[in-house]
Write a protein that holds these residues in place. Structure first.
Motif, PDB file in Angstrom:
ATOM      1  N   UNK A 484       0.804  -1.138   0.151  1.00 60.67           N
ATOM      2  CA  UNK A 484       0.042   0.029  -0.089  1.00 60.67           C
ATOM      3  C   UNK A 484       0.996   1.215   0.117  1.00 60.67           C
ATOM      4  N   UNK A 485       1.054   1.778  -1.348  1.00 59.24           N
ATOM      5  CA  UNK A 485       1.788   2.923  -1.129  1.00 59.24           C
ATOM      6  C   UNK A 485       0.889   4.469  -1.078  1.00 59.24           C
ATOM      7  N   UNK A 486       1.440   5.289  -0.518  1.00 63.25           N
ATOM      8  CA  UNK A 486       0.643   6.316   0.061  1.00 63.25           C
ATOM      9  C   UNK A 486       1.693   7.632  -0.142  1.00 63.25           C
ATOM     10  N   UNK A 487       1.006   8.980  -0.483  1.00 61.30           N
ATOM     11  CA  UNK A 487       1.574  10.093  -0.686  1.00 61.30           C
ATOM     12  C   UNK A 487       1.777  10.590   0.634  1.00 61.30           C
ATOM     13  N   UNK A 492      -3.834   8.275  -1.162  1.00 60.47           N
ATOM     14  CA  UNK A 492      -3.509   7.039  -1.612  1.00 60.47           C
ATOM     15  C   UNK A 492      -2.714   6.952  -3.320  1.00 60.47           C
ATOM     16  N   UNK A 493      -1.621   6.468  -3.241  1.00 58.08           N
ATOM     17  CA  UNK A 493      -0.880   6.564  -4.449  1.00 58.08           C
ATOM     18  C   UNK A 493      -1.239   5.144  -5.082  1.00 58.08           C
ATOM     19  N   UNK A 494      -0.851   4.048  -4.497  1.00 56.43           N
ATOM     20  CA  UNK A 494      -1.100   2.620  -5.298  1.00 56.43           C
ATOM     21  C   UNK A 494      -1.921   1.816  -4.125  1.00 56.43           C
ATOM     22  N   UNK A 495      -2.809   1.206  -4.620  1.00 57.77           N
ATOM     23  CA  UNK A 495      -3.632   0.067  -3.923  1.00 57.77           C
ATOM     24  C   UNK A 495      -4.305  -0.805  -5.048  1.00 57.77           C
ATOM     25  N   UNK A 496      -3.086  -1.171  -5.908  1.00 54.01           N
ATOM     26  CA  UNK A 496      -3.656  -2.153  -7.162  1.00 54.01           C
ATOM     27  C   UNK A 496      -3.597  -1.560  -8.267  1.00 54.01           C
ATOM     28  N   UNK A 500      -8.187  -2.291 -18.379  1.00 52.08           N
ATOM     29  CA  UNK A 500      -9.362  -2.157 -18.913  1.00 52.08           C
ATOM     30  C   UNK A 500      -9.352  -2.096 -20.511  1.00 52.08           C
ATOM     31  N   UNK A 501     -10.478  -1.898 -21.069  1.00 50.98           N
ATOM     32  CA  UNK A 501     -10.667  -2.024 -22.492  1.00 50.98           C
ATOM     33  C   UNK A 501     -10.156  -0.973 -23.121  1.00 50.98           C
ATOM     34  N   UNK A 502      -9.615  -0.897 -24.444  1.00 43.05           N
ATOM     35  CA  UNK A 502      -8.820   0.191 -25.106  1.00 43.05           C
ATOM     36  C   UNK A 502      -7.607   0.176 -24.497  1.00 43.05           C
ATOM     37  N   UNK A 503      -6.925  -0.572 -23.905  1.00 41.25           N
ATOM     38  CA  UNK A 503      -5.680  -0.494 -23.460  1.00 41.25           C
ATOM     39  C   UNK A 503      -5.413   0.582 -22.262  1.00 41.25           C
ATOM     40  N   UNK A 504      -6.618   0.608 -21.508  1.00 41.87           N
ATOM     41  CA  UNK A 504      -6.521   1.618 -20.256  1.00 41.87           C
ATOM     42  C   UNK A 504      -5.661   0.903 -18.930  1.00 41.87           C
ATOM     43  N   UNK A 505      -5.048   1.663 -18.528  1.00 34.22           N
ATOM     44  CA  UNK A 505      -4.175   1.203 -17.287  1.00 34.22           C
ATOM     45  C   UNK A 505      -4.245   2.408 -16.203  1.00 34.22           C
ATOM     46  N   UNK A 506      -4.581   2.039 -14.959  1.00 38.92           N
ATOM     47  CA  UNK A 506      -4.666   3.042 -13.965  1.00 38.92           C
ATOM     48  C   UNK A 506      -4.378   2.366 -12.552  1.00 38.92           C
ATOM     49  N   UNK A 507      -4.127   3.148 -11.554  1.00 42.80           N
ATOM     50  CA  UNK A 507      -4.101   2.697 -10.198  1.00 42.80           C
ATOM     51  C   UNK A 507      -5.337   3.118  -9.678  1.00 42.80           C
ATOM     52  N   UNK A 508      -5.859   2.254  -8.994  1.00 40.29           N
ATOM     53  CA  UNK A 508      -7.337   2.211  -8.350  1.00 40.29           C
ATOM     54  C   UNK A 508      -7.199   3.102  -7.088  1.00 40.29           C
ATOM     55  N   UNK A 509      -8.390   3.952  -7.093  1.00 41.27           N
ATOM     56  CA  UNK A 509      -8.628   4.790  -5.962  1.00 41.27           C
ATOM     57  C   UNK A 509      -7.473   5.717  -5.563  1.00 41.27           C
ATOM     58  N   UNK A 510      -6.658   6.003  -6.650  1.00 45.55           N
ATOM     59  CA  UNK A 510      -5.492   6.962  -6.295  1.00 45.55           C
ATOM     60  C   UNK A 510      -6.160   8.324  -6.018  1.00 45.55           C
ATOM     61  N   UNK A 511      -5.506   9.020  -4.979  1.00 43.95           N
ATOM     62  CA  UNK A 511      -6.017  10.096  -4.333  1.00 43.95           C
ATOM     63  C   UNK A 511      -7.272  10.091  -3.277  1.00 43.95           C
ATOM     64  N   UNK A 512      -7.511   8.982  -2.927  1.00 45.40           N
ATOM     65  CA  UNK A 512      -8.516   8.843  -1.871  1.00 45.40           C
ATOM     66  C   UNK A 512      -7.619   8.946  -0.638  1.00 45.40           C
TER      67      UNK A 512
END
Length: 624
Positions: A484-487, A492-496, A500-512
């Protein structure tokens, strides 16, 4: 070692985004609405609604005012809610008799036999059930889009004559409804077990006496089960207190055993192969209150052929005095939940203890004290080795409590070695610096049974961070685990990582905010994810070698996603744990969202087809 309210983050800044939450279910599901910081070339992930074509095998009938539940859109059709009060026995039959007569006419028109083998048996215990609600439960069963079901009802010693009256009438008027009356009140598990003994269908499903099924609930369930699954569960929503509206939709991930140990997310609708339900000896009265959850834990020990249906097939009625209406309605429920998980952990031989989690109806899985400590290799790659790195390493190692580490540091070609710590092995990578090549070189040199790849921006927030990573990495069916990486500002910075479709990649719940529950406990309980970041990633040497390490065609980015997807192709799970917390003092590159386009195109070339299938552990509402 409590997490999310840890002191290592320092003061929470006034600018940290706050979240308004809405309770979405009886287990304290919460809908986060925080503003996020995008990462990777394309932000956001599309929800996908299917897991491949469904093979319809159930016997279907034409119905009136009954249609498929369809995808999750505003135009979904559901059984019209009546919102009745003061329903008498006479009023009950005024509503139900026409539906039974219509079914009798259809049976004659289609020349159906009175006796046949049902495909699925619905199990329902009743006890002093309100006719205001039960009439809608009955309608939802009679209006199912298939006919080859049976309904096994056990009345658990009701004292109210009205419910006994209508139950006896239902059994007399509809041959598919079986009713058994108990003189004494034995509790919900005992009553459900008696209903299970009455069942003859290949599969059973559970329906409470005040809830309703979507019109195609049984059909959709049987279609999915026909694909070779032993268990299916669906998304669900609630019926409001007035009984007039469907509210609080709950969107679930695909089967996630780690997440399920922490959160009772499966819920309804749950359908199970009857043989397996009998093999696990049904329901245990010691766990009344969480009996469905405890039952599913035991079922999951017998089979991993468990599927999720992306449709709201079950409507859970909000009732005062029930968990559906108030998460605190049943005192002591969390103690029973933890006991269920502890019994489960003991049966499957996992060295951990279920403890109270951060939030309502959440369980923290805490590894038991260790007797042996396998060597862990901390592998760090950086183009330039500076004097400040020497101080960072000293601080990083002094705060970490795990007693058996080695450090492999890989620098660029010609970099002067300024590291004075004799416990640190320094390697030089020839040619243009390539993170993947550097990591692979470190892994070849490492002596440890487990590797942890970390970046030099991290600060340890909990000293036992490695203990929690190792607990998961040691499990044979887990390929990699991320922390669990946090700022520094407490978000939140990284929680997994989400794909997704069309090549989408993201860090889930970033900024919570880090002290938030996330969607349905997803920030406070360990859970399955598609990928985790190499900024803090543990993998066993065996699993790393199994997939050939990092793909060295990735120079700077996405080698972590590629590694995790290769492990998943080998049948391994990827897990995020919120108990391993580190502060990420992010680089300027990450602030600006600058990622290598060539690496990104390589990721799409390798994994576009898989990514277009969507992320099985993600629902769009997690980031909204």
């Amino acid at each position: 070692e409590g997490v999310n309210n840890f002191s290592g983050l320092g003061a929470q800044t006034p600018t940290a985004k706050k979240i308004s939450t809405t309770n979405v279910s009886g287990f304290g599901y919460q809908t986060p609405t925080a503003k996020k910081t995008p990462i990777k070339p394309v932000e956001g992930v599309n929800n996908f609604s299917g897991l491949g074509a469904q093979t319809p095998t159930a016997k279907k009938i034409s119905t009136t005012n009954v249609s498929g539940f369809g995808d999750q859109t505003p135009t979904q059709q559901k059984q019209e809610l009546l919102g009745l009060s003061g329903v008498t026995v006479e009023r009950f039959w005024e509503i139900i008799n026409p539906v039974i007569l219509m079914e009798e006419r259809r049976k004659k028109e289609e020349e159906r036999a009175d006796f046949y083998q049902p495909s699925i048996s619905i199990l329902t215990p009743t006890w002093n059930s309100s006719l205001d609600w039960f009439v809608e439960t009955v309608l939802s069963v009679l209006n199912q889009s298939i006919y080859d079901w049976e309904w096994c009802i056990v009345d658990d010693g009701s004292k109210q004559p009205e419910i006994r009256n209508v139950l006896a009438g239902l059994a007399e008027k509809e041959s598919r409804i079986k009713v058994l009356f108990s003189e004494d009140n034995g509790g919900i598990s005992a009553a459900t077990n008696r209903a299970l003994k009455m069942a003859t269908g290949e599969f059973i499903c559970l329906l409470d006496h005040d809830d309703t099924l979507a019109p195609t609930a049984l059909e959709n369930s049987l279609d999915k089960l026909a694909e070779g699954f032993d268990v299916v569960y669906s998304d669900e929503d609630k019926i409001d207190f007035d009984g007039l509206s469907y509210i609080e939709s709950f969107f679930k991930p695909d089967w996630s055993p780690e997440y399920f140990r922490g959160v009772m997310y499966v819920g309804h609708l749950l359908c199970v192969r009857r043989k397996i339900a009998l093999d696990v000896k049904g329901f245990n009265s010691q766990f009344d209150g969480v009996q469905d959850y405890e039952f599913m834990l035991r079922v999951s020990e017998k089979t991993n052929k468990i599927a999720h249906i992306y449709k709201h097939l079950y409507h859970w009625r909000k009732v005062k005095g029930s968990i559906s209406g108030d998460v605190d309605a049943k005192a002591g429920i969390e103690v029973v939940q933890q006991a269920a998980v502890n019994a489960h952990l003991e049966r499957i031989d996992l060295a951990a203890k279920a403890e109270p989690g951060l939030g309502r109806h959440r369980v923290n899985i805490n590894p038991l004290p260790r007797k042996n400590y396998p060597l862990i290799s901390l592998i760090i790659a950086t183009p330039n080795i500076s004097e400040s790195l020497n101080q960072w390493l000293e601080n990083f190692l002094s705060v970490s409590s795990y007693p058996k580490n080695e450090v492999i540091l890989i620098g660029g070609n010609g970099t002067e070695n300024l590291i004075q710590n004799p416990a640190v092995k320094v390697l030089s990578l020839s040619g243009k610096f390539n993170d993947s090549r550097a990591y692979n070189l470190g892994a070849k040199t490492a002596q440890g049974e487990y590797f942890v790849f970390v970046n030099t921006n991290l600060e340890v927030a909990v000293n036992d961070w490695q203990r929690h990573l190792l607990y998961y990495a040691e499990q044979s069916d887990i390929g990699a685990v991320g922390g669990f990486l946090v700022f520094p500002n407490g978000t939140v910075e990284h929680a997994g990582i989400v794909l997704g479709k069309l090549g989408k990649v993201n860090y889930v719940m970033r900024g919570f905010p880090t002290n938030h529950d996330g969607y349905a406990g997803s920030l406070v309980c360990a859970r399955e994810v598609s990928a985790v970041s190499r900024d803090c990633l543990m993998v066993s040497r065996e699993n790393f070698d199994l997939v050939g390490g990092f793909n060295e065609h990735f120079f700077s980015d996405y080698q972590d996603v590629d590694l995790c997807l290769k492990l998943r192709k080998k049948g391994k799970r990827i897990v995020f744990t919120p108990r391993s917390v580190l502060i990420n003092h992010e680089s300027e590159k990450h602030k600006q969202g600058n990622y290598d386009v060539v690496d990104y195109m390589l990721l799409l070339d390798q994994w576009q087809i898989d990514m277009d299938m969507g992320d099985q552990y993600y629902q769009w509402i997690m980031d909204n």
